[in-house]
Structure formats: C-alpha cells, structure tokens
Design an enzyme around this catalytic site. Structure first.
Site, mmCIF file in Angstrom:
data_model
loop_
_atom_site.group_PDB
_atom_site.id
_atom_site.type_symbol
_atom_site.label_atom_id
_atom_site.label_comp_id
_atom_site.label_asym_id
_atom_site.label_seq_id
_atom_site.Cartn_x
_atom_site.Cartn_y
_atom_site.Cartn_z
ATOM 1 N N SER A 14 0.841 -1.127 -0.234
ATOM 2 C CA SER A 14 0.030 0.099 -0.027
ATOM 3 C C SER A 14 0.797 1.302 -0.057
ATOM 4 C CB SER A 14 -0.927 0.119 1.278
ATOM 5 O OG SER A 14 -1.643 1.144 1.484
ATOM 6 N N LYS A 65 -13.687 -3.803 3.158
ATOM 7 C CA LYS A 65 -14.822 -2.621 2.949
ATOM 8 C C LYS A 65 -16.338 -2.992 3.426
ATOM 9 C CE LYS A 65 -11.839 -0.523 -0.224
ATOM 10 N NZ LYS A 65 -11.455 -0.038 -1.832
ATOM 11 N N ASP A 101 -13.712 5.987 -2.747
ATOM 12 C CA ASP A 101 -13.346 5.396 -4.339
ATOM 13 C C ASP A 101 -14.168 5.896 -5.232
ATOM 14 O OD1 ASP A 101 -11.403 3.918 -2.955
ATOM 15 O OD2 ASP A 101 -12.656 2.301 -2.502
ATOM 16 N N TYR A 212 -2.582 -0.061 -9.210
ATOM 17 C CA TYR A 212 -1.536 0.853 -9.286
ATOM 18 C C TYR A 212 -0.274 0.312 -8.779
ATOM 19 C CZ TYR A 212 -2.145 1.961 -4.675
ATOM 20 O OH TYR A 212 -2.420 2.056 -3.130
ATOM 21 N N GLY A 233 -4.368 2.921 -11.909
ATOM 22 C CA GLY A 233 -5.352 3.293 -10.812
ATOM 23 C C GLY A 233 -4.526 4.479 -9.993
HETATM 24 P P1 NAP Z 1 -12.579 -7.715 -3.599
HETATM 25 O O1 NAP Z 1 -13.850 -7.083 -2.969
HETATM 26 O O2 NAP Z 1 -11.966 -8.735 -3.115
HETATM 27 O O3 NAP Z 1 -12.949 -8.139 -5.347
HETATM 28 C C1 NAP Z 1 -12.204 -8.982 -6.016
HETATM 29 C C2 NAP Z 1 -12.785 -9.161 -7.341
HETATM 30 O O4 NAP Z 1 -11.501 -9.899 -8.289
HETATM 31 C C3 NAP Z 1 -13.927 -10.183 -7.400
HETATM 32 O O5 NAP Z 1 -14.694 -9.830 -8.533
HETATM 33 C C4 NAP Z 1 -13.237 -11.386 -7.875
HETATM 34 O O6 NAP Z 1 -14.242 -12.312 -8.608
HETATM 35 C C5 NAP Z 1 -12.203 -10.889 -8.856
HETATM 36 N N1 NAP Z 1 -10.911 -12.037 -8.901
HETATM 37 C C6 NAP Z 1 -10.165 -12.176 -8.016
HETATM 38 N N2 NAP Z 1 -9.170 -13.062 -8.429
HETATM 39 C C7 NAP Z 1 -9.761 -13.481 -9.646
HETATM 40 C C8 NAP Z 1 -9.227 -14.474 -10.417
HETATM 41 N N3 NAP Z 1 -8.142 -15.223 -10.225
HETATM 42 N N4 NAP Z 1 -9.805 -14.400 -11.833
HETATM 43 C C9 NAP Z 1 -10.832 -13.680 -12.214
HETATM 44 N N5 NAP Z 1 -11.574 -12.806 -11.071
HETATM 45 C C10 NAP Z 1 -10.878 -12.697 -9.959
HETATM 46 O O7 NAP Z 1 -11.427 -6.620 -3.921
HETATM 47 P P2 NAP Z 1 -11.938 -5.076 -4.390
HETATM 48 O O8 NAP Z 1 -11.998 -4.348 -3.028
HETATM 49 O O9 NAP Z 1 -13.052 -4.896 -5.477
HETATM 50 O O10 NAP Z 1 -10.288 -4.465 -5.059
HETATM 51 C C11 NAP Z 1 -10.258 -5.067 -6.422
HETATM 52 C C12 NAP Z 1 -8.888 -4.150 -6.791
HETATM 53 O O11 NAP Z 1 -8.873 -2.792 -6.817
HETATM 54 C C13 NAP Z 1 -7.563 -4.603 -5.762
HETATM 55 O O12 NAP Z 1 -6.486 -4.699 -6.419
HETATM 56 C C14 NAP Z 1 -7.614 -3.048 -5.382
HETATM 57 O O13 NAP Z 1 -6.131 -2.814 -4.711
HETATM 58 C C15 NAP Z 1 -7.992 -2.293 -6.287
HETATM 59 N N6 NAP Z 1 -8.541 -0.729 -5.741
HETATM 60 C C16 NAP Z 1 -7.838 0.238 -6.298
HETATM 61 C C17 NAP Z 1 -8.308 1.458 -5.826
HETATM 62 C C18 NAP Z 1 -7.605 2.789 -6.265
HETATM 63 O O14 NAP Z 1 -7.919 3.927 -5.511
HETATM 64 N N7 NAP Z 1 -6.959 2.578 -7.414
HETATM 65 C C19 NAP Z 1 -9.385 1.643 -5.006
HETATM 66 C C20 NAP Z 1 -9.971 0.640 -4.820
HETATM 67 C C21 NAP Z 1 -9.440 -1.021 -4.894
HETATM 68 P P3 NAP Z 1 -14.963 -13.234 -7.725
HETATM 69 O O15 NAP Z 1 -16.240 -12.559 -7.323
HETATM 70 O O16 NAP Z 1 -15.200 -14.468 -8.686
HETATM 71 O O17 NAP Z 1 -14.120 -13.790 -6.520
#
Ligand code: NAP
Length: 274
Positions: A14, A65, A101, A212, A233
C-alpha cells in the site's frame, strides 16, 4: 499528533502511508499515517482503537470494505448505496463510514477526458471496487454497464436497469473493438496474469485498471503496446485519498496539495518497489 492508518490484508504494497505522510509534511500538518495488516477477527480491536483515541481515522481496503460496516454507528448514504466503506471518520463519539473510491474514479475520468455518458462500459469484477466504480459511472450518465465476473452470482446481485451481469468467460461475446473497459478485479496485482484474454484488446479501446501496484498490469502493458488509451489506478488512488483527508480534517486540504508533485513522488516510490 493525530494518528491515521489504512487497514487491510494484504497491505504490504500500500502506498497510502507514503501519500498521506507526504501531504502532512508538505502542508505542515501534525499527523502521521501507518499501514496495519488486519485480519477479520481483529476488526473489533481497530474499532476500539478509534473509540479510545489511539486512532483518529482510518482507510479500509481489501478485504474489509464490506465487513467493517457492521461495527459503525452511521454510514453515509452514498457509501450505503455502494455497499462499501473505504474510510471511517470520528464524529464526536460516533464512528461514521464513508466512501471516496467512487469520487476518485469520477475525478480520474474527468482529468483524463474520458466521458462515459450515453455509452456502454464493460466492468470486470464485482467486488468492493466494482461497486464504487459502477456508482461513479452511473452518476456520469452511463447508458449500459456490462458487468463481467468470474463468479456470475456475485455480478447478478448488482443487476438493475443499467447493469447487465455476465460471466467473465463470455467476454468474447460482449467486448467490442471500441469498448471502454474498466478492470476492478485484483488480477494483475500480484502476478502477470490478465483477467481478459489479451486477444480481445484493440487499439480503439480505452483500458482502465484500478490497480496501481504494479504500475502497469498485463492488460495495460499489452493495451499500450497495441496503441489503446490506457490508464492505471494511481490518479483514482490519489483522489480518493485527498477526499479522505478533506473529510477527516473538515478542510479543503485537496485544494492545497500540488497534485503533479505528489504523483511524481508516488511514481518514484513505485519504481523503487519494482
Ligand atoms: P474484492 O472485493 O475482493 O473483489 C475482487 C474481485 O476480483 C472479484 O470480482 C473477484 O471475482 C475478482 N477476482 C479475484 N481473483 C480473480 C481471478 N483469479 N480471476 C478472475 N477474477 C478474480 O476486491 P476489491 O476491493 O474490489 O479490490 C479489487 C482491486 O481494486 C484491488 O487490486 C484493489 O487494490 C484495487 N482498488 C484500487 C483502488 C484505487 O484507488 N486505485 C481503489 C479500490 C480498489 P469473484 O467474485 O469471482 O471472486
């Protein structure tokens, strides 16, 4: 001195402490920010740290979250509608959950001249980040969102008159040569994998990845190579963080920050992490 932290797991990569501490230092704010690796069974302890003053506010990241919401006294209506909280603010004795976000993405699209209004957007993933992104692009007047997720049932929970869920395996049927595609899955964060078959990428597409770290995921690397417009990101991350600070301090801190300097500082940090 005020104390802030980001909680999550994994949390090692992070950049939140670097970003917040840079802003505190550059604006002379007496505060510090750290990262804490927190498991589900430690959430109650963090809440008690907030109540007793060991912490003045926190950011919440993957995978807490949604889970954190049950511990809060109030949740901002937008965060409630998104179903995800990425920051907690202390308001007297009350702990209030909010979400910045969605604002981070809205600002990123504006800054980079991407206007989803009246268009179809493909969103990959149906987790916390996807919920915020869907909220943001709906606010921008998107016409249709095709929501592709590995687990179809999770995408189906977000279905409505604008959101059309489908399985990630059906990508070939929905992705067009001029699609706007936003990856919100965590695929690419810890590996060189892509959530999509790279053969579906085209030079006329706009490819946005909310990840990112790494700076360029496989999907962005390939997209850039073939001439597509690509965006990682980092801008979203910076905008959500600055909005968090404005909410914690009740001031327009975001207006005082030199955005390009902060971004360069973070890009250099990311280079060192490689
Ligand atoms: P999350 O709630 O755990 O959701 C993860 C998502 O990824 C789910 O849709 C999951 O699918 C999918 N996934 C995980 N592994 C996979 C795989 N091997 N193949 C296909 N799909 C897969 O996580 P989140 O909070 O949404 O965060 C997701 C990403 O966004 C993270 O990398 C986080 O760091 C990033 N993010 C960035 C910002 C920013 O400000 N730039 C803000 C927020 C989040 P399933 O439903 O099938 O498990």
């Amino acid at each position: 001195m005020k104390k802030f932290a980001v909680i999550g797991n994994p949390i090692k990569h992070s950049l939140s402490p670097a970003l917040h501490n840079w802003v505190f230092k550059s604006l002379g704010i007496d505060a510090e920010y750290e990262k804490k690796r927190v498991f589900q069974n430690q959430l109650a302890g963090i809440i008690s740290d907030l109540h007793c003053g060991k912490l003045d506010g926190i950011n919440v990241t993957i995978p807490h979250k949604g889970n954190i919401m049950q511990y809060l006294d109030e949740i901002n209506p937008r965060a409630k509608s998104i179903g995800a909280v990425n920051l907690i603010i202390k308001n007297g004795n009350k702990l209030v959950g909010n979400n910045t976000d969605w604002f981070g993405l809205t600002m990123t699209l504006k800054k980079n001249g991407i206007d989803p209004s009246g268009k179809e957007v493909i969103v990959l993933g149906a987790g916390g980040a996807a919920r915020s992104i869907i909220f943001a692009i709906k606010q921008s007047g998107v016409k249709k969102i095709v929501l592709l997720n590995r687990t179809l049932q999770k995408a189906e929970k977000l279905q409505d008159e604008i959101v059309f869920p489908s399985s990630l395996e059906d990508s070939v049927m929905v992705i067009k040569n001029d699609s706007i595609i936003i990856n919100t899955t965590s695929v690419g964060m810890q590996s060189e994998q892509s959530p999509l078959d790279l053969g579906l990428l085209h030079e006329n597409q706009i490819l946005i990845d909310v990840i990112y770290t790494p700076f360029e995921t496989a999907i962005l690397k390939f997209g850039k190579k073939i001439g597509a417009k690509t965006l990682n990101g980092l801008d979203m991350f910076i905008y959500q963080a600055l909005a968090s600070m404005d909410l914690w301090f009740g001031e327009d801190i975001s207006m005082q920050v030199n955005f390009p300097h902060l971004k360069t500082y973070l890009e250099n940090k990311l280079c060192l992490q490689k």
